[in-house]
Design an enzyme around this catalytic site. Sequence first.
Site, PDB file in Angstrom:
ATOM      1  N   ASP A 338       0.836  -1.199   0.000  1.00 29.59           N
ATOM      2  CA  ASP A 338       0.000   0.000   0.000  1.00 29.59           C
ATOM      3  C   ASP A 338       0.880   1.262   0.000  1.00 29.59           C
ATOM      4  O   ASP A 338       0.615   2.230  -0.715  1.00 29.59           O
ATOM      5  CB  ASP A 338      -0.888   0.039   1.266  1.00 29.59           C
ATOM      6  N   GLU A 476      -6.044 -11.545  -4.528  1.00 31.76           N
ATOM      7  CA  GLU A 476      -5.721 -12.605  -3.553  1.00 31.76           C
ATOM      8  C   GLU A 476      -6.762 -13.723  -3.508  1.00 31.76           C
ATOM      9  O   GLU A 476      -6.621 -14.653  -2.704  1.00 31.76           O
ATOM     10  CB  GLU A 476      -5.554 -11.967  -2.158  1.00 31.76           C
ATOM     11  N   LYS A 588     -10.481 -10.178  -6.912  1.00 32.33           N
ATOM     12  CA  LYS A 588     -10.664  -9.402  -5.671  1.00 32.33           C
ATOM     13  C   LYS A 588     -10.404  -7.914  -5.904  1.00 32.33           C
ATOM     14  O   LYS A 588     -11.119  -7.049  -5.417  1.00 32.33           O
ATOM     15  CB  LYS A 588      -9.720  -9.930  -4.601  1.00 32.33           C
TER      16      LYS A 588
END
Length: 772
Positions: A338, A476, A588
């Site tokens: 991130d 994921e 996802k």
Amino acid sequence: MNDRVRQHQRYKATNDHAWLLEASGDDPLREESRQSRFAISNGFLGVRADRAATNGERANWPSGTLIAGLFDRSFEADAVPRLLSGPNWLQVRLSSRGSLVTRPARAETHQMHLDMKRGLLLVDHDYVDDVCALRVHELRLVSAAQRAIGLQACRIEVLEGNFDFQLEALFGPADVALIMDLEEPGQIVWHTRSGKALMMAAQTCVSIAGAIVPQAASAHLGGSWAGRASEGQVVELERQVAFCRSGLGMEGIPATASADLRAAVAQSSDDVLLDHEAAWAERWLACDIEIEGDPAAQKALRFAAFHLNGAANPDDGRVSIAARALTGLDYAGHVFWDTDIFLLPFYCLTWPKAARALLMYRFHTLDGARAKAARLGWKGALYAWESADTGEDVTPAHSVAPDRRVTDILCGTQEQHISADVAYAVWQYWTVTGNEAFLLNAGAEILLETARFWVSRAVPEGDGQRHIRRVIGPDEYHETIDDNAFTNVMARWNIERGVEVAELLRSHWPDRWASLCEHLSLDDTEIGRWPEAARAIVTGKDAHSGLFEQFEGYFALEPIDLAHYAGRSVPIDVVLGHERTAKSQVIKQADVVALVALLPEAFTAGDDVFNFAFYEPRCSHGSSLSTAMHGLVAARLGQADKALDYFHRTAAIDLCNDKAAIGGGIHIAAQGGLWMMAVLGFAGVSFQPDGISLKPQLPPCWSSMRFALQWHDRSLRIAINAVDRSVSVHLERGEPMAIHIDDVRYWLQPGGTRQITMKATPLNRRFVAGVS
Ligand code: IFM
């Protein structure tokens, strides 16, 4: 302005609502989300918006002061280290004639204002008692000027009656993993199981109508005060705390810490407040984005920048930013990709010193990355998927899935794109700043060691190509897959940058190159094999259609029309179940789409549109990182309405009460993503070898956008006006530079401004450069 008026003004939030986040009344179900949303932080300390004047009747979760970099395990059996919190230093207990004052006058008199401009949390309450009515104003800050310091000021106005008060300044307990070593007046020292130390000093002062009230009973910290304030009088409490922690490359707490902290808390609160406000003013000058025509977007961007500014510490290269920054403890304070992918652009382009510190954290954890690669049988550096303070991979091995079953977490070994993400961040910083000292002393080593990892990781097979097997990509939902397009293309790119930095150092800094080669046991023969290794990595791109296959076998999986599940309130893997999701094409989060965003050069004309159109409907946005990547790509592709929809969906993650609770902290990657969508998407900022490029495509309702950028030690101010179709760039500080507007190159002189009028094409406000 006299002292009393000035003191009163402190507690008044700005009346410009574009700078304010407001909440009123009691909302027990949303209390924890509010605590995250209204949290304040300064890159060292983070304080959630717990109630101070709770009068002890409520123990708020999780309370305390988050301290960047203070990781440890509580018990032997703890699986992974987690971020520990110092005590809550904000508790105040008010009693009137011996009884606690607990009755709020009316729920709606409880008001919270996050004054983002001044970096303050302001809270107001009205209380009633049988004999008096009180209004309590509270101000809190963690100083942006002196990061060790926190300040709380409470002003208690007696509206009616006489207030025979007892006022206690309390401290909540510190994390159970902090063991107290020493408690003496004004100071506490703790240590952790692994020998880290935390020191806190505190000083509190109470006055009535400006006259100091002597302490009635003293505690080591805080204490209690008693007195009588009559109608119209004001009781004021000021509490200052200061923290120091050791343990990150330091030998314990510095010898001077005790004196330094005591001096810090003894400063006048006015000085602390003024310095703090000045530091925030400086930050806003460098990073504020002004939007006309979309007040919700304006507020979302301020909220994003507020938390991004609070998350980083430019003076500490030993810490980084957790997935929830310093606003909550979800993910145990661990650091993910991130930071490198979603946050670095903001820091590189508005706060290069903070960007450098974040990358130095990656440099300081490089040994951990080397150890992880070696443990798994590869060369070079494989960064921790979840990282704490040492660089050891701290991803938990198991978690409880939404269906309440304990499941294995494979990301710690398989989600390896992290190494390329770190390299990407290093290269971005180098491109934006040209900071040679950083490249020579840290950046080059990261680029070379991550490149080296990929060369060993991408194994040549019988088909003459190199494959990267058994990984997890950003999506994921699909584990233990082969040749994830995102991982492989990023790996290729990483190796190519390794080759490029080797050439750069060899030709420009031969001495440094020689010493680095010696340090890394690297030679020309090894590097000579890298270009071919990069070329041989399978990308999954179909030569005819240009479509990337997300991983080997993806196209054969069950297609599922997500439109049938629109309106679901839980993630799609909960609806479909883990196994079916894994056997389906449901994604996802942005995976190939993230590649379009990060490496647009990997897509030839039209491929980006095609890949986006293919993958977007397959994405369930099961991660808070997803909508921002989609919005960025949509904005760059000129799909401004769609991009704006993604923008507002991303903003809603942390700002909308009807979304999932955010008690575990705000989603800092989503905040970084908002900034990216605005600047790299709608304003179309990208980097050229000689300067910055702009290709603005504002959403229809944004009539103008103004923002500032830093580039190679220069400060730029950019204004895009959709009404008169002008783009203006002002070089406020620094050497002459080039600026490209819609592919036309202009030269900017120091202090000079370029104003270009654009011609609108019928399509989506796509501008074309016109008269200079
Ligand atoms: O890094 C992310 C990951 O991509 C998805 N799960 C949450 C992590 C932390 O934000």
